[in-house]
Write a protein that holds these residues in place. Structure first.
Motif, short mmCIF file in Angstrom:
data_model
loop_
_atom_site.label_atom_id
_atom_site.label_comp_id
_atom_site.label_asym_id
_atom_site.label_seq_id
_atom_site.Cartn_x
_atom_site.Cartn_y
_atom_site.Cartn_z
N GLU A 1 6.11 6.93 -1.80
CA GLU A 1 6.25 7.66 -3.16
C GLU A 1 5.60 7.03 -4.20
OE1 GLU A 1 10.38 7.79 -4.29
OE2 GLU A 1 11.00 8.23 -1.94
N GLU A 2 4.36 6.43 -3.83
CA GLU A 2 3.62 5.82 -5.02
C GLU A 2 3.12 6.97 -6.12
OE1 GLU A 2 0.70 4.25 -7.80
OE2 GLU A 2 0.39 6.03 -6.36
N GLU A 3 2.65 8.07 -5.47
CA GLU A 3 2.16 9.25 -6.24
C GLU A 3 3.04 9.89 -7.27
OE1 GLU A 3 -0.85 9.11 -6.88
OE2 GLU A 3 -1.84 8.82 -4.84
N VAL A 4 4.51 9.64 -6.89
CA VAL A 4 5.43 10.24 -7.64
C VAL A 4 6.51 9.49 -8.27
CG1 VAL A 4 5.40 12.52 -6.51
CG2 VAL A 4 6.89 10.76 -5.48
N CYS B 1 -9.34 7.29 0.27
CA CYS B 1 -9.50 6.32 -0.69
C CYS B 1 -8.26 5.92 -1.04
CB CYS B 1 -10.57 6.54 -1.54
SG CYS B 1 -10.74 5.22 -2.78
N ASP B 2 -7.46 6.85 -1.61
CA ASP B 2 -6.26 6.64 -2.13
C ASP B 2 -4.76 7.09 -1.41
OD1 ASP B 2 -4.29 6.20 -4.27
OD2 ASP B 2 -4.97 7.90 -5.40
N ASP B 3 -4.30 6.34 -0.50
CA ASP B 3 -4.78 4.89 -0.34
C ASP B 3 -4.52 4.81 1.34
OD1 ASP B 3 -4.74 2.24 -0.99
OD2 ASP B 3 -2.57 2.03 -0.62
N GLY C 1 0.90 -1.18 0.22
CA GLY C 1 -0.06 0.01 0.12
C GLY C 1 0.69 1.24 0.05
N HIS C 2 0.21 2.46 0.06
CA HIS C 2 1.31 3.70 -0.15
C HIS C 2 0.47 4.66 1.06
CE1 HIS C 2 -1.33 6.14 -2.89
NE2 HIS C 2 -1.53 4.91 -3.55
N TYR C 3 1.37 5.22 1.68
CA TYR C 3 0.83 6.35 2.59
C TYR C 3 1.03 7.65 2.11
CZ TYR C 3 5.88 6.92 3.92
OH TYR C 3 7.04 7.33 3.85
N VAL D 1 -0.04 10.76 -0.57
CA VAL D 1 -1.09 11.01 -1.01
C VAL D 1 -0.76 12.37 -2.16
CG1 VAL D 1 -2.49 10.73 1.01
CG2 VAL D 1 -1.67 13.14 0.47
N GLN D 2 -1.81 12.72 -2.92
CA GLN D 2 -1.66 13.59 -4.08
C GLN D 2 -1.86 14.97 -3.22
OE1 GLN D 2 -1.63 13.91 -7.60
NE2 GLN D 2 -1.14 11.73 -7.63
N PRO D 3 -1.34 16.05 -3.90
CA PRO D 3 -1.38 17.43 -3.24
C PRO D 3 -2.99 17.47 -3.55
CG PRO D 3 0.24 17.35 -5.17
CD PRO D 3 -0.28 15.91 -5.17
N ILE E 1 -10.96 10.38 -6.23
CA ILE E 1 -9.52 10.39 -5.88
C ILE E 1 -8.61 11.22 -6.55
CG2 ILE E 1 -9.41 7.97 -5.03
CD1 ILE E 1 -7.84 7.15 -7.40
N HIS E 2 -7.70 12.06 -6.15
CA HIS E 2 -6.83 12.99 -6.87
C HIS E 2 -7.70 14.31 -7.06
CE1 HIS E 2 -3.48 10.19 -8.71
NE2 HIS E 2 -3.97 9.57 -7.68
N SER E 3 -8.76 14.20 -6.84
CA SER E 3 -9.56 15.45 -7.20
C SER E 3 -10.04 16.16 -5.60
CB SER E 3 -11.02 15.12 -7.86
OG SER E 3 -10.98 14.44 -8.99
MN MN Z 1 -3.14 8.05 -6.77
#
Ligand code: MN
Ligand code: BES
Ligand code: MN
Length: 463
Positions: free
Chosen positions: A157-160, A124-126, A85-87, A89-91, A431-433
């Motif tokens: 670092e999943e989102e990057v 939700c993500d994630d 999983g990833h901790y 998040v997106q901006p 997610i991302h929004s």
């Molecule tokens: Mn994502």
């Protein structure tokens, strides 16, 4: 009621408030400003795994953000599930479009989530989905029903682009060895109809820069006589699709595997309402590649999209200027067997070749990732389906997703194992929004379903 259900109903308020605490930390990986919060979040995940009863938990340093690794080995003869999983998040921006601040979680009812949903960046993500795994694990420990070995691999670092995880996996094959990888970082069709993701798209992401004159010019004095980088860039981008919305880059489709009519007919059986789809995002009509349905366009077909475009004057009022430079960020979602490096290369060559004299073009690649498809005839898929069937009361539908989790194909290459993508989010969870949320129903359903996956997987493994 099963033991698991009883435990969940007795502890659900605590589960939710623990998740809310986690969501308060702004672990945005794209912005170095949040490095301290990244470390705080890794620490919090580490503590939560220990408290859930995981025997060995550590924070592993990397060249970038730390990885939380947990291990609970019962017996070498039992199968090992690796949970990823990833901790991060997106901006959260644009901030003004949020109904409540992104890092001050609130619970609100919606049409789709009548039991309430937690609104926060990462709900939700994630973070919400990875926390289901922590709580499912707690239940199995408390009830002494954990049937197999578990390893947790939670990155920041999943989102990057997962660069540090790549570095870590390449150096820790033995440590991370497993029989199956389980990820909840995707979605399902609806709360009534579970689905299991059988594929992810790959990604090639580039930034382009078009340079014209050596300085910004007066658009009256020079206008009409020099190539305007913004006009040129807009035209170049427009030329990347033809009138049927096919991508025009030579060779782009060469390695795309076409699905058979039978496979496409199978896909079309999944419940889907085009009317509701349009309504949910406020559009009059859908748009996309000719010859394909909406669900095909967003899963089994590659795409090219501008994610951002800028240059010139964008402040208040009007300034008459021809900018020296124009920029765009472009993503290409890839499907099997497209290769992200190859696609980046042919994009670069093509984009440079279509630039008129009078401008210079620079293409800079960002992170990329390979597409992934997983078969449905293995025990991992069967166990996930059996678990979902039991908790939702209907069998799951296999479905390919349009999103990307690039590390999954690397897991296959480096660890030689398959991944089961059992996600509990919905496409409408934003997610991302702005106003990202995760249904309480989904959170608890995930916690209920995960122990059953462990159980059925172990049974099928040892059969
Ligand atoms: Mn994502
Ligand atoms: N969890 C998403 C990917 C996802 C979402 C897969 C829904 C399937 C269904 C992940 O966090 C994500 O956002 N990935 C990025 C790629 C990454 C390299 C930035 C994406 O898909 O844009
Ligand atoms: Mn994610």
């Amino acid at each position: 009621m099963t033991d698991t259900k009883t435990y969940i109903s007795q502890n659900k308020d605590r589960f939710i408030s623990e998740l809310i605490e986690l969501l308060k930390i702004p672990s945005i990986s794209a912005d170095q400003k949040y490095k301290g919060d990244i470390l705080k979040t890794a620490e919090a995940i580490c503590v939560s795994l220990k408290e859930a009863g995981c025997k060995k938990v550590e924070i592993c340093e990397t060249p970038g953000n730390p990885i939380v690794y947990g291990e609970h080995i019962l017996n070498d003869n039992l199968p090992t599930i690796l949970v990823y999983g990833h901790y991060d998040v997106q901006p959260a921006d644009p901030l003004d479009l949020w109904n409540s601040p992104p890092f001050e979680p609130v619970i609100q009812k919606t049409d789709i989530h009548p039991e309430g949903a937690i609104f926060a960046r990462g709900a939700c993500d994630d973070k919400g989905q990875l926390y289901m795994h922590v709580k499912a694990f707690e239940i199995m420990i408390q009830q002494e029903s954990l049937p197999c070995n578990v390893k947790f691999l939670i990155e920041g670092e999943e989102e990057v682009g997962s660069c540090s995880l790549e570095w870590f996996v390449e150096r820790n094959q033995e440590k991370l060895s497993n029989d199956i990888i389980l990820i909840s970082d995707s979605g399902m069709i609806s709360n009534e109809q579970p689905s299991i993701n059988t594929g992810l798209r790959g990604l090639s992401y580039v930034e382009v820069e078009v340079t014209g004159p050596n300085r910004d010019l007066h658009s009256g004095l020079y206008g009409g006589a020099v190539a305007n980088p913004i006009n040129i860039l807009a035209g170049m981008i427009a030329s990347l699709h033809d009138e049927n919305n096919h991508i025009t880059i030579p060779g782009f489709y060469d390695k795309v595997i076409e699905l058979s009519r039978v496979e496409r007919d199978e896909m079309a059986k999944a419940p889907f309402s085009l009317e509701e789809y349009k309504k949910s995002i406020g559009i009059e009509d859908v748009y996309g590649e000719k010859g394909y349905t909406t669900n095909e366009r967003n899963s089994i077909r590659p795409t090219l999209d501008v994610n951002g475009i800028w240059g010139g004057y964008t402040g208040e009022g009007a300034k008459t200027v021809i900018a020296s430079k124009a920029y765009a960020k472009i993503s290409m979602r890839l499907v099997p067997d497209q290769d992200p490096d190859e696609i980046t290369e042919i994009f670069k060559n093509h984009f440079e070749s279509i630039a008129p004299k009078g401008v210079r073009v620079k293409v800079t690649p960002h992170h990329g990732g390979h597409p992934y498809v997983t078969p449905i005839d293995n025990i991992g898929y069967k166990a996930a389906n059996k678990a979902c069937s039991e908790t939702f009361g209907v069998p799951a539908i296999p479905q390919r997703s349009g999103g990307s989790i690039p590390i999954v194909s690397l897991f296959e290459k480096e660890l030689n194992s398959k991944t089961i993508l059992m996600g509990f989010g919905l496409d409408s969870d934003s997610i991302h929004s702005p106003n990202e949320h995760f249904g309480i129903f989904n959170f608890l359903k995930g916690i209920e379903t995960i122990p059953l996956f462990y159980k059925y997987y172990t049974e099928m493994f040892t059969e």
